[in-house]
Design an enzyme around this catalytic site. Structure first.
Site, PDB file in Angstrom:
ATOM      1  N   ARG A 141       0.795  -1.229   0.000  1.00  9.33           N
ATOM      2  CA  ARG A 141       0.000   0.000   0.000  1.00  9.33           C
ATOM      3  C   ARG A 141       0.833   1.287   0.000  1.00  9.33           C
ATOM      4  NH1 ARG A 141      -4.017  -1.037   4.742  1.00  9.33           N
ATOM      5  NH2 ARG A 141      -2.542  -2.697   5.218  1.00  9.33           N
ATOM      6  N   ASN A 167      37.201  42.252   1.434  1.00 11.32           N
ATOM      7  CA  ASN A 167      35.859  42.684   1.082  1.00 11.32           C
ATOM      8  C   ASN A 167      35.561  42.280  -0.360  1.00 11.32           C
ATOM      9  OD1 ASN A 167      33.667  44.467   0.141  1.00 11.32           O
ATOM     10  ND2 ASN A 167      33.842  45.264   2.215  1.00 11.32           N
ATOM     11  N   ALA A 185      29.930  43.495  -4.603  1.00  9.70           N
ATOM     12  CA  ALA A 185      28.708  42.937  -5.182  1.00  9.70           C
ATOM     13  C   ALA A 185      28.998  42.433  -6.590  1.00  9.70           C
ATOM     14  CB  ALA A 185      27.631  43.994  -5.215  1.00  9.70           C
TER      15      ALA A 185
END
Ligand code: UD1
Ligand code: CA
Length: 486
Positions: free
Chosen positions: A20, A382, A385
């Protein structure tokens, strides 16, 4: 000298099919809270200090055996599923040493608490029983074998649903299928026949065989019948998962973890969480994840096999896998740390930053939109972006190394393999294809040229000018004002 307790062997019945589930995966391998169902039984057996654990396999035997490979776990194949009595005999044949009490468990009842089993075994031994059956009580025990007791309350028989009379079906005390037997069980089980409605070998028949020999059979009553809930289909699985999750959540809450909306949070059993950790709604914590004191896991984050150190903050919607986040670092929202990402202390990873096989030393900052793959980055560097480490050349991945205190301007591409010296600067928009020495400034982009008056000439073309008043009225005004100024 204290006497050594008798050893305990455990036989786990797991050969049944579970049609099942409607699945290619054997029923007992369906996972609950991070472990296949059958692994819960194995874990419970090991927590009891079992000498030998035998798993009886049949349907999907290879897969089940592969999933459970570990020291101290043996397997016995039951070729045809002729009933629990036959399954037990198969398992018992793998118990070579003898002289032990034998605990029988099922592979599809993951909610049994090891504490309950410990109490069951202790009671069996204290009472000097030959067989102890773990029973539960339900208002309606339909489907289970029922415990038939004699006038003095002694356990007389177990009768299967199929074989039970009307009165027997009204009995609320049921057989959980968990038993402790003394060392005689493997011998006695050979006498089990299959003369019943199902034509199966019933393990429950051992009860009569023990009693016929004058041995004591007792019942040990479960206080919470949910512990022996099994799953026959995927609806049943969700019920088990819900109960297990509640248990896991309660365990963490009591241990000092904050879970504001536990119903929305999924925590696998294998996850470790320290005190004063905050888990926000919608979080999923999987596998060998460890979260240290004071950390925060933000809403809808998914953390798999990762280590989060003290006071680190994972902000909403971040996804971490095989990553390590140092103390006091912060990650996200919307960050993705892939395998091999190791962030030291006080690292800042902002939104839409992806890392993979990346070592970021203390204080590195990558605040926005970056891909950092196969790279080591020194302290306090750093990362601007839009920085991309182009680590793949179409065939191979290459490793890069960026020093400490570097300033990487926005939208830099580091074409791997690259080495950037300490304290270097990279001008924004550079495509870095040569290594940069310590302290240097690299500019790798074409020189800028400003072409005066270009816009005015462009917009003044008749076919554009016509449309400008309607579509870009400010520009149309600007053109008019400057008319004649060139
Ligand atoms: C059995 C008990 C019943 C008890 C119930 C509790 C018998 C005869 N009946 O019934 O009294 O109330 O469990 O759930 O024992 N298995 C094998 N090989 C087989 C048959 C079964 O390995 O040939 C395994 C299954 O995979 C499962 C367990 O044994 O893990 C129980 O089998 P199942 O068919 O569910 O037993 P029930 O008929 O429900
Ligand atoms: Ca069953």
């Amino acid at each position: 000298m204290t006497q050594q307790p008798r050893p305990l062997d455990v036989v786990i019945l797991a050969a049944g099919q579970g049609t099942r589930m409607n699945s290619a995966l054997p029923k007992v391998l369906h996972p609950i809270a991070g472990r296949p169902m059958v692994a819960w039984a194995v874990k419970a057996a090991q927590e009891l200090g079992a000498r030998t654990v035998v798993v009886v396999t049949g349907h999907g035997a290879e897969k089940v055996e592969a999933a459970l490979q570990q020291p101290g776990v043996a397997f016995a194949r039951q070729e045809r599923q002729l009933g629990t009595g036959d399954a037990f005999l198969s398992g018992a044949s793998a118990l070579t040493e003898g002289g032990a009490d034998i605990l029988v468990l099922y592979g599809d009842t993951p909610l049994l608490r090891p504490e309950t089993l410990r109490d069951l075994v202790a009671s069996h031994r204290e009472q000097g029983s030959a067989m102890t059956v773990l029973t539960g009580e339900l208002p309606d025990a339909t489907g289970y074998g029922r415990i038939v007791r004699g006038a003095g309350g002694e356990v007389e028989r177990i009768v299967e649903q199929k074989d039970a009379t009307e009165e027997e079906r009204a009995i609320g005390e049921f057989n959980s299928g968990v038993y402790v037997f003394d060392e005689r069980a493997p011998e006695l089980a050979k006498k089990i026949g299959n003369d019943n409605k199902a034509g199966e070998y019933y393990l429950t028949d051992l009860l009569g065989l023990y009693r016929a020999g004058g041995a004591h059979v007792r019942a040990f009553r479960l206080s919470d019948p949910d512990e022996v809930l099994g799953a026959n289909d995927r609806v049943g699985l969700t019920q088990l998962e819900a109960i297990l999750q509640r248990r896991i959540h309660e365990g963490h809450l009591k241990a000092g973890v904050s879970l504001s909306l536990p119903g929305t949070v999924l925590i696998e059993d294998t996850v470790q969480i320290g005190r004063d950790v905050t888990i926000e709604p919608g979080v999923i914590l999987r596998g060998q994840t460890r979260i240290a004191e004071g950390a925060v896991i933000g809403a809808y984050s998914v953390v798999t096999d990762s280590i989060i150190h003290e006071r680190a903050v994972i902000k909403a919607h971040s996804v971490l896998e095989q990553a390590e986040v140092g103390a006091g670092s912060d990650v996200g929202p919307f960050a993705r740390l892939r395998p091999g990402s190791v962030l030291s202390e006080g690292v800042h990873i902002g939104n839409f930053v992806e890392t993979k096989n990346a070592r970021l030393d203390a204080g590195v900052k990558a605040g926005h939109l970056a891909y950092l793959g196969d790279v080591e980055i020194g302290a306090e560097t750093n990362v601007g972006a839009g920085t991309i480490v182009a680590n793949f050349d179409g065939l191979n991945k290459h490793q890069s190394k960026v020093g400490a205190g570097v300033f990487i301007g926005s939208n830099t591409t580091l074409i791997a393999p690259r080495v950037v010296g300490d304290a270097a600067f990279i001008a924004g928009g550079s495509a870095i294809h040569e290594d940069i020495p310590e302290g240097a400034m690299a500019v790798a982009r074409s020189k800028q040229r400003n072409i005066g008056g270009w816009a005015r000439r462009y917009w003044s073309a008749p076919e554009r000018r016509e449309k400008l008043a309607k579509k870009l009225p400010w520009l149309a005004g600007w053109l008019e004002k400057g008319e004649g100024r060139g």
